[in-house]
Design a protein around this motif. Structure first.
Motif, PDB file in Angstrom:
ATOM      1  N   VAL A   1       0.852  -1.193   0.000  1.00 11.91           N
ATOM      2  CA  VAL A   1       0.000   0.000   0.000  1.00 11.91           C
ATOM      3  C   VAL A   1       0.889   1.244   0.000  1.00 11.91           C
ATOM      4  CG1 VAL A   1      -1.794   1.273   1.248  1.00 11.91           C
ATOM      5  CG2 VAL A   1      -1.793  -1.233   1.248  1.00 11.91           C
ATOM      6  N   PRO A   2       0.643   2.208  -0.899  1.00  7.50           N
ATOM      7  CA  PRO A   2       1.450   3.433  -0.930  1.00  7.50           C
ATOM      8  C   PRO A   2       1.335   4.212   0.375  1.00  7.50           C
ATOM      9  CG  PRO A   2       0.149   3.203  -2.936  1.00  7.50           C
ATOM     10  CD  PRO A   2      -0.344   2.164  -1.986  1.00  7.50           C
ATOM     11  N   PRO A   3       2.380   4.956   0.735  1.00  9.80           N
ATOM     12  CA  PRO A   3       2.334   5.745   1.967  1.00  9.80           C
ATOM     13  C   PRO A   3       1.348   6.904   1.863  1.00  9.80           C
ATOM     14  CG  PRO A   3       4.325   6.243   0.726  1.00  9.80           C
ATOM     15  CD  PRO A   3       3.675   5.088   0.042  1.00  9.80           C
ATOM     16  N   ARG A   4       0.890   7.382   3.029  1.00 13.35           N
ATOM     17  CA  ARG A   4      -0.013   8.529   3.082  1.00 13.35           C
ATOM     18  C   ARG A   4       0.685   9.777   2.547  1.00 13.35           C
ATOM     19  NH1 ARG A   4      -4.054   8.904   6.948  1.00 13.35           N
ATOM     20  NH2 ARG A   4      -3.303  10.998   7.446  1.00 13.35           N
ATOM     21  N   TYR A   5      -0.132  10.703   2.045  1.00 11.60           N
ATOM     22  CA  TYR A   5       0.402  12.001   1.639  1.00 11.60           C
ATOM     23  C   TYR A   5      -0.636  13.083   1.936  1.00 11.60           C
ATOM     24  CZ  TYR A   5       2.000  15.976  -1.046  1.00 11.60           C
ATOM     25  OH  TYR A   5       2.392  17.238  -1.418  1.00 11.60           O
ATOM     26  N   MET A   6      -0.250  14.089   2.722  1.00 14.54           N
ATOM     27  CA  MET A   6      -1.099  15.238   3.048  1.00 14.54           C
ATOM     28  C   MET A   6      -2.467  14.792   3.566  1.00 14.54           C
ATOM     29  SD  MET A   6       0.707  17.971   2.559  1.00 14.54           S
ATOM     30  CE  MET A   6      -0.446  19.328   2.354  1.00 14.54           C
ATOM     31  N   GLY A   7      -2.453  13.790   4.432  1.00 18.66           N
ATOM     32  CA  GLY A   7      -3.691  13.324   5.039  1.00 18.66           C
ATOM     33  C   GLY A   7      -4.473  12.335   4.211  1.00 18.66           C
ATOM     34  N   LYS A   8      -4.023  12.064   2.982  1.00 17.72           N
ATOM     35  CA  LYS A   8      -4.734  11.114   2.139  1.00 17.72           C
ATOM     36  C   LYS A   8      -4.148   9.722   2.313  1.00 17.72           C
ATOM     37  CE  LYS A   8      -6.200  10.123  -2.602  1.00 17.72           C
ATOM     38  NZ  LYS A   8      -6.265  10.591  -3.999  1.00 17.72           N
ATOM     39  N   SER A   9      -4.987   8.751   2.606  1.00 21.77           N
ATOM     40  CA  SER A   9      -4.548   7.373   2.763  1.00 21.77           C
ATOM     41  C   SER A   9      -4.927   6.568   1.528  1.00 21.77           C
ATOM     42  CB  SER A   9      -5.198   6.738   4.000  1.00 21.77           C
ATOM     43  OG  SER A   9      -4.800   7.403   5.174  1.00 21.77           O
ATOM     44  N   PHE A  10      -4.112   5.580   1.220  1.00 20.47           N
ATOM     45  CA  PHE A  10      -4.374   4.692   0.098  1.00 20.47           C
ATOM     46  C   PHE A  10      -4.625   3.290   0.660  1.00 20.47           C
ATOM     47  CE2 PHE A  10      -1.594   8.094  -1.269  1.00 20.47           C
ATOM     48  CZ  PHE A  10      -2.232   8.562  -2.401  1.00 20.47           C
TER      49      PHE A  10
ATOM     50  N   THR B   1       0.562  13.324  -9.012  1.00 19.66           N
ATOM     51  CA  THR B   1       0.490  14.451  -8.068  1.00 19.66           C
ATOM     52  C   THR B   1      -0.170  14.071  -6.751  1.00 19.66           C
ATOM     53  OG1 THR B   1      -1.566  15.206  -9.127  1.00 19.66           O
ATOM     54  CG2 THR B   1       0.504  16.177  -9.901  1.00 19.66           C
ATOM     55  N   GLU B   2      -1.043  13.057  -6.750  1.00 20.12           N
ATOM     56  CA  GLU B   2      -1.693  12.687  -5.489  1.00 20.12           C
ATOM     57  C   GLU B   2      -0.712  12.063  -4.499  1.00 20.12           C
ATOM     58  OE1 GLU B   2      -4.773   9.817  -5.914  1.00 20.12           O
ATOM     59  OE2 GLU B   2      -3.524   8.329  -6.923  1.00 20.12           O
ATOM     60  N   HIS B   3       0.465  11.658  -4.984  1.00 21.92           N
ATOM     61  CA  HIS B   3       1.503  11.132  -4.109  1.00 21.92           C
ATOM     62  C   HIS B   3       2.519  12.203  -3.714  1.00 21.92           C
ATOM     63  CE1 HIS B   3       0.197   6.960  -4.461  1.00 21.92           C
ATOM     64  NE2 HIS B   3       0.052   7.157  -5.750  1.00 21.92           N
ATOM     65  N   GLY B   4       2.283  13.449  -4.141  1.00 24.27           N
ATOM     66  CA  GLY B   4       3.160  14.539  -3.745  1.00 24.27           C
ATOM     67  C   GLY B   4       4.287  14.833  -4.702  1.00 24.27           C
ATOM     68  N   TYR B   5       4.269  14.224  -5.891  1.00 30.59           N
ATOM     69  CA  TYR B   5       5.321  14.458  -6.877  1.00 30.59           C
ATOM     70  C   TYR B   5       4.847  15.429  -7.959  1.00 30.59           C
ATOM     71  CZ  TYR B   5       7.317  10.155  -4.894  1.00 30.59           C
ATOM     72  OH  TYR B   5       7.815   9.198  -4.046  1.00 30.59           O
ATOM     73  N   GLY B   6       5.791  16.148  -8.567  1.00 24.77           N
ATOM     74  CA  GLY B   6       5.484  16.992  -9.716  1.00 24.77           C
ATOM     75  C   GLY B   6       4.664  18.214  -9.406  1.00 24.77           C
ATOM     76  N   LEU B   7       4.778  18.727  -8.185  1.00 24.85           N
ATOM     77  CA  LEU B   7       3.998  19.900  -7.776  1.00 24.85           C
ATOM     78  C   LEU B   7       4.823  21.185  -7.812  1.00 24.85           C
ATOM     79  CD1 LEU B   7       2.082  18.290  -4.776  1.00 24.85           C
ATOM     80  CD2 LEU B   7       1.251  18.666  -7.102  1.00 24.85           C
ATOM     81  N   GLY B   8       5.892  21.189  -8.596  1.00 23.97           N
ATOM     82  CA  GLY B   8       6.703  22.394  -8.748  1.00 23.97           C
ATOM     83  C   GLY B   8       7.510  22.684  -7.497  1.00 23.97           C
ATOM     84  N   ALA B   9       7.535  23.966  -7.124  1.00 22.96           N
ATOM     85  CA  ALA B   9       8.346  24.389  -5.987  1.00 22.96           C
ATOM     86  C   ALA B   9       7.924  23.706  -4.691  1.00 22.96           C
ATOM     87  CB  ALA B   9       8.268  25.908  -5.833  1.00 22.96           C
TER      88      ALA B   9
ATOM     89  N   ARG C   1       8.097   4.803  -6.537  1.00 27.86           N
ATOM     90  CA  ARG C   1       7.088   4.055  -7.280  1.00 27.86           C
ATOM     91  C   ARG C   1       5.882   4.914  -7.654  1.00 27.86           C
ATOM     92  NH1 ARG C   1       5.668  -1.689  -4.938  1.00 27.86           N
ATOM     93  NH2 ARG C   1       5.234  -2.035  -7.159  1.00 27.86           N
ATOM     94  N   GLY C   2       5.649   5.997  -6.938  1.00 25.69           N
ATOM     95  CA  GLY C   2       4.501   6.835  -7.241  1.00 25.69           C
ATOM     96  C   GLY C   2       4.821   8.042  -8.082  1.00 25.69           C
TER      97      GLY C   2
END
Length: 369
Positions: A160-169, A197-205, A348-349
């Motif tokens: 299971v992918p790790p949580r990001y910004m309060g979102k659980s998978f 982006t839901e995993h926190g990648y590719g959000l720019g700065a 992986r995400g």
């Protein structure tokens, strides 16, 4: 010495255009050095070099909570327990050689000799690109020489992918998609972008990484360039964003005003076609036809990139190496070119890929460069 041919008895010590064989050898060594220092490809945006056989990546921490204070007691101590997944990276040795007879060298020009080495360098570049792209598009796990599992992107396995910004998978999570349509459409790309982006990648700065849409330099690239916000494109999809050409695009007329900055002309030498939403669009013949990828990059060879390129721990065995052949006193007759390289996904995400077809499950392409 009887029976041994020494340097003084070599019949050919210069080529047909007067260039000395020893000078060509020095030139080739210098060319390999420059090649290793300055080679920039799509692979460098997707990957980074490492000597590790595996990387322990934290998958999240057990969440702690405050307790109501007691007048007569002390608070309980927090004890975060990290959930770590060890991601393995493969390794193999690769080589190629050039061989010339003395009589052939007698009649060859220096350009003909260096052309052979240029072909070797091209083959090496294709090796690096091919291994990185094959790992990107192939969900099949493997095992390296230390028995560590070598993973692809999230592929619906039990992890299971790790949580990001309060979102659980929960449950399986798959970044290998099928378009369910015969042509690429804006909905396909937007769905692939959202998976990253839901995993926190590719959000720019905010994340230190930039989103890239990598498409084949053919029908897919042409389709993306035609998308306009609020207008319908293939498969009845309506685009959420406008495709904005980069400043190095061919001159064009428009009645619209561009709000915001133009996408860059290139990313460290890799040309940028334009942008769609938050993603910079790069077209490349390296991408198998009928597939595209969305990935986050921290820049060339950044550790934030999706894939690790594993090298040998010894600096002397890293990069493309030029080795004298069995003719040690006459190395141009036989020269060995060697590289140690393997790959494995670290983040992986940080990417998602899609096969463009109307039905069925995802089938990994064979990347032949």
């Amino acid at each position: 010495m009887p029976g041994i041919t020494d340097r003084g008895s070599i019949l050919v010590n210069e080529l047909s255009d007067g260039v000395r064989v020893d000078d060509i050898w020095v030139e080739l060594q210098n060319a390999v050095t420059v090649y290793n220092e300055h080679k920039t490809t799509v692979a460098s945006l997707l990957s980074y070099p490492t000597i590790q056989a595996a990387a322990p990546i934290a998958q999240g921490l057990r969440q702690e909570a405050f307790e109501r204070a007691s007048e007569h007691g002390v608070p309980t101590a927090m004890n975060p327990t990290p959930d770590v997944l060890k991601l393995g990276f493969q390794y193999a040795d690769w080589d190629k050689s050039t061989r010339f007879t003395a009589l052939a060298l007698r009649d060859m020009s220096s350009e003909q000799v260096t052309a052979r080495v240029s072909a070797i360098m091209d083959a090496d570049a294709r090796l690096v690109q091919g291994l990185v792209l094959q790992r990107l598009f192939d969900p099949t796990p493997g095992e390296n020489d230390f028995a560590h599992t070598v993973y692809g992107l999230w592929n619906g396995d039990s992890i299971v992918p790790p949580r990001y910004m309060g979102k659980s998978f929960t449950g399986s999570h798959n970044h290998y998609l099928v378009s369910q349509g015969a042509e690429i459409d804006s909905g396909d790309v937007e769905a692939a972008m959202a998976l990253v982006t839901e995993h926190g990648y590719g959000l720019g700065a905010d994340s230190g990484s930039q989103l890239i849409l990598l498409v084949n330099a053919g029908a897919e690239a042409e389709a993306v360039q035609s998308w306009r916000a609020g207008e319908e494109n293939a498969n009845g999809q309506t685009a959420r964003f406008d495709f904005i050409p980069s400043s190095n695009a061919p001159t064009y007329l428009t009645q619209s005003s561009i709000v915001g900055a133009l996408p860059p002309t290139d990313v460290d030498g890799v040309p940028v076609l334009g942008s769609y939403g938050k993603a910079w669009v790069i077209e490349s013949m390296l991408v198998p036809a009928g597939y595209f990828a969305v990935f986050a990059t921290g820049g060339p060879n950044s550790e934030q990139n999706v894939i690790a390129r594993r090298m040998h721990p010894s600096p002397a065995w890293q990069g493309l190496r030029l080795i004298e052949g069995n003719w040690a006193k006459y190395p141009l007759v036989e020269s060995f070119f060697q590289r140690g390289l393997g790959t494995g996904v670290r983040h992986r995400g940080a990417a998602s890929v899609m096969q463009i077809k109307a039905s069925g499950s995802y089938v990994a392409p064979t990347v032949n460069l």
